[in-house]
Design an enzyme around this catalytic site. Structure first.
Site, short mmCIF file in Angstrom:
data_model
loop_
_atom_site.label_atom_id
_atom_site.label_comp_id
_atom_site.label_asym_id
_atom_site.label_seq_id
_atom_site.Cartn_x
_atom_site.Cartn_y
_atom_site.Cartn_z
N LYS A 176 0.29 -43.29 -1.38
CA LYS A 176 -0.56 -43.93 -2.40
C LYS A 176 -0.07 -45.36 -2.62
O LYS A 176 0.93 -45.61 -3.28
CB LYS A 176 -0.52 -43.19 -3.74
CG LYS A 176 -1.72 -43.64 -4.57
CD LYS A 176 -1.54 -43.79 -6.04
CE LYS A 176 -0.67 -44.85 -6.61
NZ LYS A 176 -1.26 -46.21 -6.65
N SER A 230 8.67 -50.16 -10.45
CA SER A 230 9.41 -50.58 -11.64
C SER A 230 10.37 -49.49 -12.11
O SER A 230 10.18 -48.30 -11.83
CB SER A 230 8.42 -50.92 -12.75
OG SER A 230 7.70 -49.77 -13.11
N GLU A 232 10.71 -48.46 -15.14
CA GLU A 232 10.05 -47.59 -16.12
C GLU A 232 9.34 -46.45 -15.40
O GLU A 232 9.46 -45.28 -15.78
CB GLU A 232 9.05 -48.38 -16.97
CG GLU A 232 9.67 -49.36 -17.94
CD GLU A 232 10.36 -50.57 -17.27
OE1 GLU A 232 9.91 -50.99 -16.17
OE2 GLU A 232 11.35 -51.08 -17.82
N ILE A 233 8.56 -46.79 -14.37
CA ILE A 233 7.81 -45.75 -13.65
C ILE A 233 8.78 -44.87 -12.84
O ILE A 233 8.57 -43.67 -12.70
CB ILE A 233 6.71 -46.37 -12.76
CG1 ILE A 233 5.74 -47.20 -13.60
CG2 ILE A 233 5.94 -45.28 -12.01
CD1 ILE A 233 4.97 -46.45 -14.67
N GLU A 251 13.51 -46.76 -5.47
CA GLU A 251 13.99 -48.13 -5.25
C GLU A 251 13.33 -48.97 -6.33
O GLU A 251 12.12 -49.19 -6.29
CB GLU A 251 13.60 -48.58 -3.83
CG GLU A 251 14.55 -49.64 -3.30
CD GLU A 251 14.05 -51.03 -3.59
OE1 GLU A 251 14.49 -51.60 -4.63
OE2 GLU A 251 13.24 -51.53 -2.84
N CYS A 285 12.25 -57.34 -5.61
CA CYS A 285 13.17 -56.56 -6.45
C CYS A 285 14.59 -57.10 -6.35
O CYS A 285 15.34 -57.03 -7.31
CB CYS A 285 13.10 -55.09 -6.09
SG CYS A 285 13.24 -54.81 -4.33
N GLU A 385 14.25 -57.99 -15.82
CA GLU A 385 13.58 -58.38 -14.59
C GLU A 385 12.24 -59.05 -14.92
O GLU A 385 11.43 -58.49 -15.64
CB GLU A 385 13.33 -57.16 -13.71
CG GLU A 385 12.69 -57.54 -12.39
CD GLU A 385 12.58 -56.37 -11.43
OE1 GLU A 385 12.06 -55.32 -11.84
OE2 GLU A 385 13.00 -56.51 -10.27
P1 ADP Z 1 4.31 -52.72 -11.33
O1 ADP Z 1 4.50 -52.54 -12.80
O2 ADP Z 1 5.15 -53.79 -10.77
O3 ADP Z 1 2.87 -52.77 -10.90
P2 ADP Z 1 4.71 -49.92 -11.01
O4 ADP Z 1 6.04 -49.31 -11.03
O5 ADP Z 1 3.84 -49.78 -12.20
O6 ADP Z 1 4.92 -51.43 -10.63
O7 ADP Z 1 3.87 -49.41 -9.76
C1 ADP Z 1 4.41 -49.03 -8.53
C2 ADP Z 1 3.58 -47.89 -7.98
O8 ADP Z 1 3.69 -46.77 -8.85
C3 ADP Z 1 2.08 -48.16 -7.86
O9 ADP Z 1 1.59 -47.55 -6.67
C4 ADP Z 1 1.53 -47.48 -9.09
O10 ADP Z 1 0.16 -47.11 -8.97
C5 ADP Z 1 2.40 -46.25 -9.16
N1 ADP Z 1 2.46 -45.60 -10.48
C6 ADP Z 1 2.28 -46.16 -11.69
N2 ADP Z 1 2.37 -45.25 -12.66
C7 ADP Z 1 2.63 -44.05 -12.07
C8 ADP Z 1 2.85 -42.72 -12.54
N3 ADP Z 1 2.80 -42.42 -13.83
N4 ADP Z 1 3.09 -41.75 -11.62
C9 ADP Z 1 3.14 -42.04 -10.31
N5 ADP Z 1 2.95 -43.27 -9.81
C10 ADP Z 1 2.69 -44.27 -10.66
#
Ligand code: ADP
Ligand code: MG
Length: 483
Positions: A176, A230, A232-233, A251, A285, A385
């Site tokens: 994805k 990120s 957070e995610i 990562e 990153c 960051e």
């Molecule tokens: P950024 O904030 O820099 O866009 P993210 O960490 O939000 O980076 O996104 C990195 C990837 O994680 C993207 O493919 C995003 O769609 C996916 N993503 C975001 N939220 C979730 C989630 N709750 N579960 C799984 N994948 C997620």
């Protein structure tokens, strides 16, 4: 007319079941360049089922030999080289990175396929001695079904650095890509299909994190998640994966120190320090976002970096000569601008470059290179960051002070050290809490070497031998040989 992209599931090109689509933008103008399926949990389930069935029926693994898995990846490398310019243009258009940088990315993508093509025939276990009456075989098997969830800053590289080792290992997978940059990710199944990959091994679905990413993490049918994105995610993925005890490779972000000692090769250190944060618009990153400079050369170094920033050419990513493109999205540009506001209240702005003047780019998400001077290492712009072309310059007096500030951060992805003194370089490198340390260099990441972070920069290592190990389980077979 914008391209209508489709998902790739079980070897077929499909829309989302409910027909939903989202827009993909050219970040240099804000124009819509494509639409992509807004995949929902039902679409994700279909992709997971394809990957699961393909893994469980055994024709792919163990049915397809290591040699054949390797050959598929080697053929993919050749196809990427044949399509190099087209893929580079597509990557630059979608992400906003200068075309020259995109070309380097796509060259490395070709090499990643080649590198892991070589690995397919070299994965093997071990026979530890267990006494005269038994024999122990440790065999390496694929982890099963893997999900790859990838970011938008290096769209094709971040995908292939998961897809290629997973295929070498014998896994099946669902990719994805980030919703901001799905274009090149959808080229990967075309390349691998032409290279001979059977249907169902790689499935690609586009969509948003909560609707298309989260179901991959929660599914009991997915064995492993490889994630780049990120912090957070990353934490959310670990939490959401806990119920099914998902294997995770994460990562995440960084706030990497770039330490310039007074005895460094001055020009090389300045050039490297600037590239470390201005390359790829700072959307890296491992960006050297904290530049620590020894006081003896502080004023000269700051002046030289300001001059460098003034020389950065913001413009259309596809134009030769552009050295900085737009940020990937409106959201990202706004986020970086907020940090520039915060920085203006915490430190002194030494320079901010100009926006492009071309009216065709008026709707683009450009943020000029920005340098803050005399930054306190405790300031938010030195701790958080930003993921944009914003450099925080911090003075230091002694190596101990530089080291203490470098390690005083929750991240630990990368670091760079600039000095002519080999002992100082090595002793600093050893004391830094970071997954990658560059000495008199920055951002170089050969695919043969491990990539990943200490502390809150992640878990596990991609690339190199560890990249393939991440997609393997060890099975111990114990044979009782006692008479
Ligand atoms: P950024 O904030 O820099 O866009 P993210 O960490 O939000 O980076 O996104 C990195 C990837 O994680 C993207 O493919 C995003 O769609 C996916 N993503 C975001 N939220 C979730 C989630 N709750 N579960 C799984 N994948 C997620
Ligand atoms: Mg885009």
């Amino acid at each position: 007319m914008a391209d209508a992209l489709q998902n790739y599931i079980d070897g077929k090109w499909l829309d989302a079941a409910d027909g939903g689509r989202f827009d993909v933008f050219d970040p240099s103008t804000g124009a819509v360049i494509a639409t992509a399926p807004d995949s929902q949990p039902a679409d994700v389930e279909r992709a997971i089922d394809a990957a699961r069935r393909t893994f469980d029926d055994g024709a792919w693994w163990p049915g397809t030999s290591e040699r054949e898995r390797g050959r598929i990846l080697l053929r993919a490398a050749d196809i990427v080289r044949r399509e190099h310019e087209r893929l580079s243009q597509m990557e630059s258009l979608d992400s906003g990175k200068p075309i020259g940088e995109a070309r380097e990315d796509i060259s490395e993508v070709a090499f990643m396929f080649e590198y892991y093509g070589g690995w397919a025939t070299k994965i093997h276990g071990d026979i530890p001695p267990v006494g005269p009456d038994a024999m122990s075989l440790v065999v390496k098997e694929p982890m099963g079904v893997a999900a790859a969830i990838t970011p938008w800053n290096y769209p094709m590289m971040m995908a292939v650095q998961k897809v290629a080792p997973a295929i070498a290992a014998g896994c099946t997978l669902i990719l994805k890509p980030a919703e901001q940059t799905p274009l090149t990710a959808l080229e990967i199944p075309k390349i691998l299909e032409e290279a001979g990959l059977p249907a169902g091994v790689l499935n690609v679905i586009t969509g948003f994190g909560e609707t298309a990413g989260a179901p991959l993490v929660a599914s009991p049918k997915v064995d492993k998640v490889g994630f780049t994105g990120s912090k957070e995610i990353g934490k959310l993925i670990m939490r959401n994966g806990a119920d099914t005890l998902k294997r995770v490779t994460l990562e995440l972000g960084g706030k990497s120190p770039n330490i310039v000692f007074a005895d460094a090769d001055f020009d090389a250190a300045i050039e490297g320090s600037c590239n470390g944060i201005f390359w790829n618009q700072g959307e890296i990153c491992s960006a050297g976002s904290r530049v620590l400079v020894q006081r003896e050369i502080y004023d000269d170094a700051l002046n030289a970096m300001v001059e460098h920033a003034k020389g950065v050419k913001l413009g259309a990513p596809g134009a030769e000569g552009t050295t900085m493109g737009p940020l990937v999205s409106k959201d990202q540009a706004e986020r970086v601008e907020r940090y520039i506001e915060i920085g203006s209240s915490e430190a002194s702005m030494a320079v901010q470059g100009d926006r492009p003047t071309d009216p065709a780019l008026a709707g683009g998400y450009f943020v000029p290179p920005t340098i803050f001077a005399d930054v306190d290492n405790k300031a938010r712009i030195a701790q958080e960051e930003i993921f944009g072309p914003v450099m925080s310059v911090i003075p230091f007096s002694t190596p101990e002070e530089a080291l203490a500030m470098s390690n005083d951060n929750e991240y630990g992805l990368a670091a760079a050290v600039w000095t002519r003194d080999i002992k100082k370089a090595m002793n600093t490198a050893r004391a830094l809490r970071a997954g990658i340390v560059w000495i008199n260099d920055t951002q170089t990441a050969p695919s043969e070497t491990p990539w990943g972070g200490y502390k809150q920069s992640g878990i596990g290592r991609e690339l190199g031998a560890s990249g393939v190990e991440d997609y393997l389980e060890a099975k111990h077979i114990y044979v009782n040989l006692a008479e």
